[in-house]
Design a protein around this motif. Structure first.
Motif, PDB file in Angstrom:
ATOM      1  N   ASN A 145      -8.916   3.296   0.106  1.00 55.67           N
ATOM      2  CA  ASN A 145      -7.956   1.974  -0.068  1.00 55.67           C
ATOM      3  C   ASN A 145      -7.053   2.042   1.206  1.00 55.67           C
ATOM      4  O   ASN A 145      -6.192   2.109   1.563  1.00 55.67           O
ATOM      5  N   ALA A 146      -7.693   1.818   2.134  1.00 56.32           N
ATOM      6  CA  ALA A 146      -7.511   1.165   3.811  1.00 56.32           C
ATOM      7  C   ALA A 146      -5.607   0.180   3.694  1.00 56.32           C
ATOM      8  O   ALA A 146      -4.537   0.818   4.033  1.00 56.32           O
ATOM      9  N   LYS A 180       3.874   3.022   5.984  1.00 54.29           N
ATOM     10  CA  LYS A 180       5.075   1.808   6.332  1.00 54.29           C
ATOM     11  C   LYS A 180       5.860   2.669   5.794  1.00 54.29           C
ATOM     12  O   LYS A 180       7.554   1.848   5.526  1.00 54.29           O
ATOM     13  N   GLY A 217       2.118  -9.059   4.303  1.00 51.51           N
ATOM     14  CA  GLY A 217       3.152  -7.971   3.915  1.00 51.51           C
ATOM     15  C   GLY A 217       4.043  -8.534   2.689  1.00 51.51           C
ATOM     16  O   GLY A 217       5.782  -7.086   3.186  1.00 51.51           O
ATOM     17  N   ALA A 274       3.399  -6.583  -0.169  1.00 48.16           N
ATOM     18  CA  ALA A 274       3.341  -5.593  -0.810  1.00 48.16           C
ATOM     19  C   ALA A 274       4.335  -4.776  -0.005  1.00 48.16           C
ATOM     20  O   ALA A 274       5.362  -4.064  -0.884  1.00 48.16           O
ATOM     21  N   THR A 275       4.254  -4.636   1.068  1.00 52.88           N
ATOM     22  CA  THR A 275       5.215  -3.463   2.150  1.00 52.88           C
ATOM     23  C   THR A 275       6.030  -4.281   1.345  1.00 52.88           C
ATOM     24  O   THR A 275       7.819  -3.018   1.304  1.00 52.88           O
ATOM     25  N   ILE A 291      -1.345  -6.610  -4.591  1.00 56.50           N
ATOM     26  CA  ILE A 291      -0.853  -7.874  -4.759  1.00 56.50           C
ATOM     27  C   ILE A 291      -2.355  -9.003  -5.033  1.00 56.50           C
ATOM     28  O   ILE A 291      -2.777  -8.314  -4.789  1.00 56.50           O
ATOM     29  N   SER A 302      -3.846   0.267   0.879  1.00 57.45           N
ATOM     30  CA  SER A 302      -2.464   0.711   0.581  1.00 57.45           C
ATOM     31  C   SER A 302      -2.195   1.733   0.896  1.00 57.45           C
ATOM     32  O   SER A 302      -0.759   1.972   1.310  1.00 57.45           O
ATOM     33  N   TRP A 360       1.668  -0.209  -6.565  1.00 61.02           N
ATOM     34  CA  TRP A 360       1.980  -1.124  -6.026  1.00 61.02           C
ATOM     35  C   TRP A 360       0.291  -2.686  -6.487  1.00 61.02           C
ATOM     36  O   TRP A 360      -0.391  -2.128  -5.840  1.00 61.02           O
ATOM     37  N   GLY A 406      -2.362  -9.783   2.410  1.00 64.77           N
ATOM     38  CA  GLY A 406      -2.151 -10.000   4.363  1.00 64.77           C
ATOM     39  C   GLY A 406      -0.774 -10.117   4.833  1.00 64.77           C
ATOM     40  O   GLY A 406      -0.727 -10.698   6.024  1.00 64.77           O
TER      41      GLY A 406
END
Ligand SMILES: CC(C)(COP(=O)(O)OP(=O)(O)OC[C@H]1O[C@@H](n2cnc3c(N)ncnc32)[C@H](O)[C@@H]1OP(=O)(O)O)[C@@H](O)C(=O)NCCC(=O)NCCS
Length: 170
Positions: free
Chosen positions: A142-143, A151, A113, A115-116, A105, A145, A103, A111
Motif C-alpha cells: 500500500n504505497a 509524511k 493530499g 489523507a495527509t 479517502i 498509505s 485513514w 491524490g
C-alpha cells in the motif's frame, strides 16, 4: 469511554467531524468502491450495515476495556462534500496514551493530499490530548498509505500485525 473523546478539528481545507450514525448515508456513496478495500480487506457496506457500524463505533467499546475509539469524517470545507474518514484507537502506553491510526479517502477525492492533511490534524490533536506514541498498520504493497505515514513522521518497523507492517513514530 477510555481516553479523550473526539472533538471537531479544522484544517485549511477540511473539517473533521466526530463520526456518528447520521453520517452513514453520505458516506455509503463516498466509500462505494471495491478498490478502497484492495489492501484493507472487506467490501463496501450497504447503508443499513454502515449505519449500524457507525453506531457501534460512536458508542465505543464496553466501558471495562482500556481502549477508546475515535473516528472522524473528513469534509471538504469549500463545498461540504464528505471525502473520507480517519480513525484512532487509543490504548494505555508506557508514558502516556498510544494511538493506532488509519485513514480512508474516497476514490474521487484521492491524490489531493486530503489523507495527509486529515491525518496530520488528527495526530496533532491526539498529541495534544495525551497521546505520546503513534502507530499505523499498513499492507506492504500500500504505497499511498505508506507515503501518508511517512509524511506524518512514522517509520516502518520490523513488526508485522496480520500481514501488515507496523509503522511507529518512535
Ligand atoms: C491511502 C489513502 C488514504 C491516501 O489518500 P490520499 O488522499 O490520496 O493521500 P494523499 O494525497 O494525502 O497522499 C498520497 C501520497 O501517496 C502517493 N501515492 C498515491 N498513489 C501511489 C502509488 N500507487 N504508489 C506510490 N505512491 C502513491 C502520492 O503521491 C502521495 O504522496 P506525495 O504527496 O508524497 O506525492 C487512499 O489511497 C485510500 O483511501 N486507500 C484505500 C484505503 C486504505 O488503503 N487506507 C489505508 C489503510 S492503512
Amino acid at each position: 469511554m477510555f481516553g479523550p473523546i473526539a472533538a471537531p478539528v479544522q484544517t485549511q481545507r477540511l473539517l473533521l467531524e466526530p463520526l456518528g450514525a447520521h453520517h452513514a448515508e453520505e458516506m455509503t456513496q463516498v466509500l462505494d468502491d471495491l478498490r478502497l478495500h484492495d489492501f484493507i480487506g472487506g467490501a463496501p457496506l450497504p447503508l443499513g450495515e454502515l449505519r449500524a457500524r457507525y453506531q457501534r463505533l460512536a458508542a465505543g467499546p464496553a466501558p471495562f476495556h482500556q481502549e477508546g475509539w475515535l473516528n472522524w469524517i473528513a469534509r471538504r470545507r469549500r463545498d461540504a462534500q464528505a471525502v473520507g474518514t480517519v480513525q484512532a484507537t487509543v490504548t494505555p502506553g508506557v508514558d502516556g496514551l498510544s494511538a493506532s491510526v488509519a485513514w480512508v479517502i474516497g476514490t474521487h477525492y484521492q491524490g489531493f493530499g486530503f489523507a495527509t492533511e486529515a491525518a496530520a490534524a488528527v495526530t496533532g490533536w491526539l498529541r495534544g490530548h495525551g497521546v505520546t506514541a503513534l502507530s499505523a498498520s499498513i499492507h506492504p504493497a500500500n504505497a499511498a498509505s505508506a507515503a501518508v505515514a511517512r509524511k506524518l513522521g512514522l517509520r516502518p518497523t520490523g513488526d508485522l500485525a496480520d500481514g501488515e507492517i507496523v509503522w511507529r513514530d518512535r
